[in-house]
Scaffold this active site. Structure first.
Site, PDB file in Angstrom:
ATOM      1  N   GLU A 256       3.762  18.697  16.360  1.00 46.87           N
ATOM      2  CA  GLU A 256       5.121  19.498  16.050  1.00 46.87           C
ATOM      3  C   GLU A 256       5.435  20.001  17.423  1.00 46.87           C
ATOM      4  OE1 GLU A 256       6.588  19.947  13.355  1.00 46.87           O
ATOM      5  OE2 GLU A 256       5.079  19.860  11.772  1.00 46.87           O
ATOM      6  N   CYS A 290      11.359  26.904  17.820  1.00 48.61           N
ATOM      7  CA  CYS A 290      11.489  25.190  18.017  1.00 48.61           C
ATOM      8  C   CYS A 290      12.727  24.669  17.346  1.00 48.61           C
ATOM      9  CB  CYS A 290      10.223  24.508  17.437  1.00 48.61           C
ATOM     10  SG  CYS A 290       9.770  25.148  15.816  1.00 48.61           S
TER      11      CYS A 290
HETATM   12  P1  NAD Z   1       3.136  24.519  25.264  1.00 43.91           P
HETATM   13  O1  NAD Z   1       3.002  22.986  25.231  1.00 43.91           O
HETATM   14  O2  NAD Z   1       3.178  25.042  26.988  1.00 43.91           O
HETATM   15  O3  NAD Z   1       1.799  25.021  24.687  1.00 43.91           O
HETATM   16  C1  NAD Z   1       1.370  24.831  23.374  1.00 43.91           C
HETATM   17  C2  NAD Z   1      -0.191  24.705  23.150  1.00 43.91           C
HETATM   18  O4  NAD Z   1      -0.812  23.517  23.804  1.00 43.91           O
HETATM   19  C3  NAD Z   1      -0.902  25.909  23.894  1.00 43.91           C
HETATM   20  O5  NAD Z   1      -2.007  26.370  23.146  1.00 43.91           O
HETATM   21  C4  NAD Z   1      -1.396  25.299  25.138  1.00 43.91           C
HETATM   22  O6  NAD Z   1      -2.649  26.053  25.707  1.00 43.91           O
HETATM   23  C5  NAD Z   1      -1.725  23.826  24.667  1.00 43.91           C
HETATM   24  N1  NAD Z   1      -1.727  22.940  25.827  1.00 43.91           N
HETATM   25  C6  NAD Z   1      -0.818  22.691  26.554  1.00 43.91           C
HETATM   26  N2  NAD Z   1      -1.209  21.578  27.352  1.00 43.91           N
HETATM   27  C7  NAD Z   1      -2.246  20.934  26.748  1.00 43.91           C
HETATM   28  C8  NAD Z   1      -3.142  19.570  27.068  1.00 43.91           C
HETATM   29  N3  NAD Z   1      -2.561  18.785  28.120  1.00 43.91           N
HETATM   30  N4  NAD Z   1      -3.945  19.479  26.195  1.00 43.91           N
HETATM   31  C9  NAD Z   1      -4.202  20.437  25.121  1.00 43.91           C
HETATM   32  N5  NAD Z   1      -3.453  21.637  25.032  1.00 43.91           N
HETATM   33  C10 NAD Z   1      -2.499  21.752  25.652  1.00 43.91           C
HETATM   34  O7  NAD Z   1       4.321  25.155  24.596  1.00 43.91           O
HETATM   35  P2  NAD Z   1       4.368  26.648  24.260  1.00 43.91           P
HETATM   36  O8  NAD Z   1       5.514  27.206  25.487  1.00 43.91           O
HETATM   37  O9  NAD Z   1       3.450  27.657  23.879  1.00 43.91           O
HETATM   38  O10 NAD Z   1       5.576  26.690  23.103  1.00 43.91           O
HETATM   39  C11 NAD Z   1       6.754  26.264  23.118  1.00 43.91           C
HETATM   40  C12 NAD Z   1       7.213  24.768  22.670  1.00 43.91           C
HETATM   41  O11 NAD Z   1       6.396  24.537  21.288  1.00 43.91           O
HETATM   42  C13 NAD Z   1       8.536  24.464  22.724  1.00 43.91           C
HETATM   43  O12 NAD Z   1       8.510  23.239  23.096  1.00 43.91           O
HETATM   44  C14 NAD Z   1       8.614  24.352  21.348  1.00 43.91           C
HETATM   45  O13 NAD Z   1       9.882  23.786  20.799  1.00 43.91           O
HETATM   46  C15 NAD Z   1       7.337  24.125  20.510  1.00 43.91           C
HETATM   47  N6  NAD Z   1       7.133  24.376  19.169  1.00 43.91           N
HETATM   48  C16 NAD Z   1       7.293  23.387  18.216  1.00 43.91           C
HETATM   49  C17 NAD Z   1       7.125  23.632  16.881  1.00 43.91           C
HETATM   50  C18 NAD Z   1       7.364  22.572  16.101  1.00 43.91           C
HETATM   51  O14 NAD Z   1       7.023  23.102  14.836  1.00 43.91           O
HETATM   52  N7  NAD Z   1       8.094  21.487  16.125  1.00 43.91           N
HETATM   53  C19 NAD Z   1       6.917  24.980  16.621  1.00 43.91           C
HETATM   54  C20 NAD Z   1       6.735  26.066  17.548  1.00 43.91           C
HETATM   55  C21 NAD Z   1       6.984  25.696  18.861  1.00 43.91           C
END
Ligand code: NAD
Length: 499
Positions: A256, A290
């Site tokens: 997601e 998102c």
């Molecule tokens: P992020 O990608 O920085 O982090 C999300 C999660 O992934 C965190 O728990 C982080 O620690 C983990 N993470 C980061 N890099 C990783 C890696 N290489 N391997 C494993 N885990 C890793 O995102 P954010 O800033 O917390 O959230 C915002 C983003 O999330 C936006 O792009 C938003 O669109 C997206 N989002 C999508 C949905 C959806 O349902 N499509 C819902 C909510 C948020």
């Protein structure tokens, strides 16, 4: 601001029964920058141990009848009802969304609990016609194993619940790695869950494991071959790094990822309705959903009127402490997000954009921006997680749909029109290419009954309602021969020589 996040945190921890103690991972509130608690980061060895406990628990949990698993989730939903107010406040405190949205997030958890309870009596497979006489063919759905859930900061509890409640009724156990920006919300939810599980005889230890930390903990989960499914919510950048790690061990991912959601406003639209939908979708949650509205595609004939109205509304949006009633726009998650917004606005200007608003106003607070763009240029096709609304013009519906679809992301979309032909074209195979396509409402604010997720760089996953539960189970095709012969499929003869 007389508000103290530390004092509010202390009150909430008391009501939630948690004592976030010493640890290396501090959590600060974006409201005033105060340090509100600390937790300990899980090392890769800690993650491996948590997966081990979840795997042991799975051996037991998978054999508990699904409706009994649903009973545990029902009780969890009751506990969430009892804790809705303090948990909703903690969501607001730690991620900055306005209080009604913080409470709404907990309501979403309660709703998905109710959905999962019903589902626990509905997990079902097909019986399929077979070509062989006296045979029966069917599908059986079995629990999958320990499911890894990686969540983002902007929905620190609800998105986990979408995953966990379904996984639990499906017979899976859960290892949760929340965002390092919202560890306290996760700690509070895990404590509420533990309070319920301990009273539930069939619930083994290890049903829910919480591993705190950032990328390293997420990678440990991604790499662990005992985790058959990693459901990850976050940026496209994260998904691009994580998905190949899981795939290389033939694990599954449910992704997601980022969105870049658009609304088309046609000449026949109810513009009063559209204005409200645009405002909520573009600046609600300070543009950090998102599904936030990022691109407004407006027909030439109504452009001046509608954009004029938005330009009049935007400066009056109340920005401030998200606990105060009347505030519509709270802070961004941190100062990096403020800087990212400023950088995007500078690029938009460089690409010919006319910008109104967008200024930082101290701490993590910003004014939402409107950016009229001459074209769907580089900055517009990227997701900037902030309240910037890019505005584009169109003349024909084909042109509008091409703009709507002309970005790498494919999460949510909408059209405002009262023309049935336009609405149905938008929803048709030649229309929006997104996982969510709405008519006469904005792209954000989904309910849990529908499958949630998007196409292209949004990752293709579906969570929450409809038949999303299937992602948390494995399918077995079974054929039973209740006859006295052994007919082979496709008429194949394989008779052994008679003795
Ligand atoms: P992020 O990608 O920085 O982090 C999300 C999660 O992934 C965190 O728990 C982080 O620690 C983990 N993470 C980061 N890099 C990783 C890696 N290489 N391997 C494993 N885990 C890793 O995102 P954010 O800033 O917390 O959230 C915002 C983003 O999330 C936006 O792009 C938003 O669109 C997206 N989002 C999508 C949905 C959806 O349902 N499509 C819902 C909510 C948020």
């Amino acid at each position: 601001m007389s508000f103290s996040s530390e004092a509010e945190a202390a009150r909430l921890f008391d009501r939630l029964g948690i004592t976030p103690g010493a640890g290396d991972l501090g959590s600060t509130s974006p409201i005033d920058g105060g340090l509100i608690g600390k937790v300990a980061t899980a090392s890769p060895a800690d993650v491996a141990a948590a997966v081990g406990r979840a795997q042991a628990a799975f051996q037991h949990w998978r054999m508990v009848p699904a409706p009994r698993r649903g009973e545990l989730v029902r009780r969890f939903g009751e506990a969430l009802r009892a804790h809705k107010e303090p948990l909703g406040r903690l969501v607001t405190l730690e991620c900055g969304k306005i209080l009604s949205e913080g409470l709404g997030e907990v309501q979403e958890m309660i709703d998905i609990c109710d959905f999962a309870v019903g589902l626990s009596r509905q997990l079902h497979g097909l019986t399929i016609a077979t070509e062989r006489r006296d045979h029966r063919m069917m599908e059986t759905w079995h629990p999958l194993g320990p499911v890894g859930v990686i969540s983002a900061f902007n929905f620190p509890v609800a998105v986990w619940a979408w995953n966990a409640c379904l996984a639990l009724v499906c017979g899976d156990t859960v290892v949760w790695k929340p965002s390092e920006k919202t560890p306290l919300c996760a700690a509070a939810v895990a404590a509420i869950f533990a309070g319920v599980a301990i009273e539930f005889e069939e619930a083994p230890e290890g049903l829910l494991e919480l591993v705190q930390g950032g990328r390293e903990a997420g990678e440990a989960l991604a790499d662990d071959p005992r985790v058959p499914l990693v459901s990850a919510t976050g940026s496209t950048r994260m998904g691009r790094a994580l998905a190949p790690r899981v795939a290389v061990r033939f694990g599954r991912t449910l992704l997601e990822l980022g969105g870049n959601n658009a609304m088309i406003v046609a000449p026949s639209a109810d513009l009063a309705l559209a204005e409200r939908a645009i405002a909520f979708a573009a600046v609600g949650t300070a543009g950090q959903r998102c599904t936030s509205l990022r691109r407004l595609i407006v027909h030439d004939d109504i452009y001046d009127h509608l954009v004029g109205r938005l330009k009049a509304i935007w400066p009056g949006l109340s920005i401030g402490n998200p606990f105060e009633s009347g505030t519509l726009v709270g802070p961004l998650i941190d100062e990096d997000a403020v800087a990212a917004m400023q950088a995007a606005l500078a690029r938009a200007k460089g690409q010919g954009g006319a910008i109104q608003g967008g200024e930082p106003i101290g701490g993590c607070y910003v004014r939402p921006a409107l950016a009229e763009m001459p074209a769907q240029s580089g900055v517009v096709i990227e997701e900037t997680f902030a309240p910037i609304l890019y505005i584009l013009r169109y003349r024909t519906l084909d042109e509008a749909i091409a703009l709507q679809n002309g970005v790498p992301q494919g999460l949510s979309s909408s059209i405002f029109t009262t023309d049935l032909r336009e609405a149905e074209t938008f929803l048709s195979a030649a229309g929006s290419d997104c996982g969510i396509a709405n008519v006469n409402l904005g792209p954000s604010g989904a309910e849990i009954g529908g499958a949630f997720g998007g196409e292209k760089e949004t990752g293709g996953g579906r969570e929450s309602g409809s038949d999303s539960w299937r992602a948390y189970m494995r399918r077995a095709t079974n054929v039973v021969n209740y006859g006295r012969d052994l007919p082979l499929a496709q008429g194949v003869d394989f008779d052994l020589p008679t003795e």
